[in-house]
Design an enzyme around this catalytic site. Structure first.
Site, mmCIF file in Angstrom:
data_model
loop_
_atom_site.group_PDB
_atom_site.id
_atom_site.type_symbol
_atom_site.label_atom_id
_atom_site.label_comp_id
_atom_site.label_asym_id
_atom_site.label_seq_id
_atom_site.Cartn_x
_atom_site.Cartn_y
_atom_site.Cartn_z
ATOM 1 N N LYS A 9 74.588 72.700 50.805
ATOM 2 C CA LYS A 9 75.210 73.922 50.296
ATOM 3 C C LYS A 9 74.437 75.189 50.707
ATOM 4 O O LYS A 9 73.276 75.115 51.129
ATOM 5 C CB LYS A 9 75.325 73.826 48.775
ATOM 6 C CG LYS A 9 76.252 72.692 48.325
ATOM 7 C CD LYS A 9 76.493 72.760 46.832
ATOM 8 C CE LYS A 9 77.407 71.635 46.378
ATOM 9 N NZ LYS A 9 77.727 71.734 44.942
ATOM 10 N N TYR A 49 87.816 72.344 46.725
ATOM 11 C CA TYR A 49 87.486 72.050 45.328
ATOM 12 C C TYR A 49 88.707 72.138 44.411
ATOM 13 O O TYR A 49 88.557 72.391 43.209
ATOM 14 C CB TYR A 49 86.404 73.008 44.839
ATOM 15 C CG TYR A 49 84.993 72.610 45.262
ATOM 16 C CD1 TYR A 49 84.418 71.424 44.826
ATOM 17 C CD2 TYR A 49 84.223 73.435 46.078
ATOM 18 C CE1 TYR A 49 83.126 71.063 45.179
ATOM 19 C CE2 TYR A 49 82.922 73.085 46.444
ATOM 20 C CZ TYR A 49 82.380 71.896 45.985
ATOM 21 O OH TYR A 49 81.100 71.542 46.335
ATOM 22 N N PHE A 57 84.255 77.124 35.600
ATOM 23 C CA PHE A 57 83.266 77.499 36.616
ATOM 24 C C PHE A 57 83.856 77.643 38.010
ATOM 25 O O PHE A 57 83.134 77.931 38.960
ATOM 26 C CB PHE A 57 82.106 76.492 36.627
ATOM 27 C CG PHE A 57 82.523 75.055 36.908
ATOM 28 C CD1 PHE A 57 82.743 74.616 38.202
ATOM 29 C CD2 PHE A 57 82.664 74.154 35.857
ATOM 30 C CE1 PHE A 57 83.116 73.302 38.449
ATOM 31 C CE2 PHE A 57 83.044 72.841 36.096
ATOM 32 C CZ PHE A 57 83.274 72.416 37.406
ATOM 33 N N THR A 91 74.258 65.923 38.879
ATOM 34 C CA THR A 91 74.837 67.197 39.339
ATOM 35 C C THR A 91 73.949 68.387 39.009
ATOM 36 O O THR A 91 73.752 69.273 39.842
ATOM 37 C CB THR A 91 76.221 67.404 38.660
ATOM 38 O OG1 THR A 91 77.026 66.262 38.953
ATOM 39 C CG2 THR A 91 76.914 68.650 39.176
ATOM 40 N N ASN A 112 73.128 73.447 43.477
ATOM 41 C CA ASN A 112 72.534 72.110 43.386
ATOM 42 C C ASN A 112 72.336 71.444 44.751
ATOM 43 O O ASN A 112 72.284 70.227 44.857
ATOM 44 C CB ASN A 112 73.360 71.227 42.434
ATOM 45 C CG ASN A 112 74.788 71.032 42.916
ATOM 46 O OD1 ASN A 112 75.189 71.620 43.913
ATOM 47 N ND2 ASN A 112 75.550 70.205 42.223
ATOM 48 N N HIS A 115 76.506 68.353 48.075
ATOM 49 C CA HIS A 115 77.709 67.726 47.529
ATOM 50 C C HIS A 115 77.851 66.366 48.203
ATOM 51 O O HIS A 115 77.503 66.219 49.380
ATOM 52 C CB HIS A 115 78.952 68.577 47.847
ATOM 53 C CG HIS A 115 80.239 67.836 47.628
ATOM 54 N ND1 HIS A 115 80.823 67.721 46.392
ATOM 55 C CD2 HIS A 115 81.013 67.127 48.486
ATOM 56 C CE1 HIS A 115 81.913 66.989 46.504
ATOM 57 N NE2 HIS A 115 82.055 66.605 47.764
ATOM 58 N N GLU A 126 87.882 64.270 52.043
ATOM 59 C CA GLU A 126 86.886 65.301 52.345
ATOM 60 C C GLU A 126 86.474 65.279 53.813
ATOM 61 O O GLU A 126 86.289 66.329 54.416
ATOM 62 C CB GLU A 126 85.680 65.133 51.410
ATOM 63 C CG GLU A 126 86.065 65.441 49.958
ATOM 64 C CD GLU A 126 84.938 65.278 48.955
ATOM 65 O OE1 GLU A 126 85.141 65.696 47.802
ATOM 66 O OE2 GLU A 126 83.868 64.730 49.305
HETATM 67 P P1 CMP Z 1 79.672 69.178 43.506
HETATM 68 O O1 CMP Z 1 79.152 67.804 43.597
HETATM 69 O O2 CMP Z 1 79.798 69.956 44.767
HETATM 70 O O3 CMP Z 1 81.097 69.155 42.790
HETATM 71 C C1 CMP Z 1 81.616 70.242 42.082
HETATM 72 C C2 CMP Z 1 80.599 71.324 41.864
HETATM 73 O O4 CMP Z 1 80.890 72.211 40.812
HETATM 74 C C3 CMP Z 1 79.283 70.685 41.470
HETATM 75 O O5 CMP Z 1 78.717 70.015 42.531
HETATM 76 C C4 CMP Z 1 78.536 71.891 40.949
HETATM 77 O O6 CMP Z 1 77.977 72.657 42.006
HETATM 78 C C5 CMP Z 1 79.653 72.668 40.301
HETATM 79 N N1 CMP Z 1 79.674 72.448 38.863
HETATM 80 C C6 CMP Z 1 79.977 71.324 38.209
HETATM 81 N N2 CMP Z 1 79.905 71.502 36.884
HETATM 82 C C7 CMP Z 1 79.559 72.796 36.691
HETATM 83 C C8 CMP Z 1 79.330 73.586 35.554
HETATM 84 N N3 CMP Z 1 79.438 73.079 34.319
HETATM 85 N N4 CMP Z 1 78.973 74.866 35.744
HETATM 86 C C9 CMP Z 1 78.861 75.374 36.985
HETATM 87 N N5 CMP Z 1 79.075 74.673 38.126
HETATM 88 C C10 CMP Z 1 79.411 73.384 37.980
#
Ligand code: CMP
Length: 144
Positions: A9, A49, A57, A91, A112, A115, A126
């Site tokens: 990311k 997404y 979010f 996550t 984070n 993905h 994907e």
């Molecule tokens: P990812 O695995 O890319 O899948 C969806 C993304 O949404 C996740 O990683 C996080 O980066 C983001 N995400 C998931 N839950 C939350 C949350 N509660 N608040 C903010 N971002 C979130």
């Protein structure tokens, strides 16, 4: 052998961590077989997404994912989907187990670092979102 889809990311790319993250994946048994750097548009991030569209979010997630270039890749290995999720960790980077990619290279639940697909049908969707059949065939990555 299985394939999964991975994104390094914008936070991690910006911080110069893409090399270290790729090494971590390779050391963990996952081989990149197709890789490119992309800067997502708003519509692309929203499309990728779309399952999270109704979540509170969503807007922030799209803004973050379009904030800079990402590295998208197809990883191959034994039980690649589950293995990648193990290597990534939880996550939320703040809660991810020590030594996982998200704990080492991420900041919080949004930023984070990586993905990874969560199931075979998501991996297929994907991979196809970012790589055409022609691109994969040129790289010798057989599909079907
Ligand atoms: P990812 O695995 O890319 O899948 C969806 C993304 O949404 C996740 O990683 C996080 O980066 C983001 N995400 C998931 N839950 C939350 C949350 N509660 N608040 C903010 N971002 C979130």
């Amino acid at each position: 052998m299985e394939r999964t889809f991975s994104i390094i990311k914008p936070d991690a790319v910006k911080a110069g961590k893409a090399g270290a993250i790729t090494q971590h994946l390779v050391d963990g048994g996952l081989r990149p077989v197709a890789v490119k750097m992309v800067h997502l548009t708003q519509k692309e991030a929203e499309g990728f997404y779309y399952v999270h569209k109704a979540r509170p979010f969503f807007g922030d997630l799209v803004a973050f994912m379009t904030s800079g270039p990402c590295i998208v890749q197809v990883l191959e290995g034994e039980n690649a989907i589950a293995r990648n999720r193990e290597l990534m960790g939880a996550t939320d980077s703040k809660k991810a187990a020590a030594g996982t990619i998200r704990q080492k290279f991420g900041i919080d639940i949004e930023k984070n670092a990586v993905h990874g697909s969560d199931a075979p049908d998501t991996a297929k969707y994907e991979i196809g979102f970012f790589f055409s059949g022609a691109e994969l065939a040129r790289l010798g990555v057989t599909i079907g």
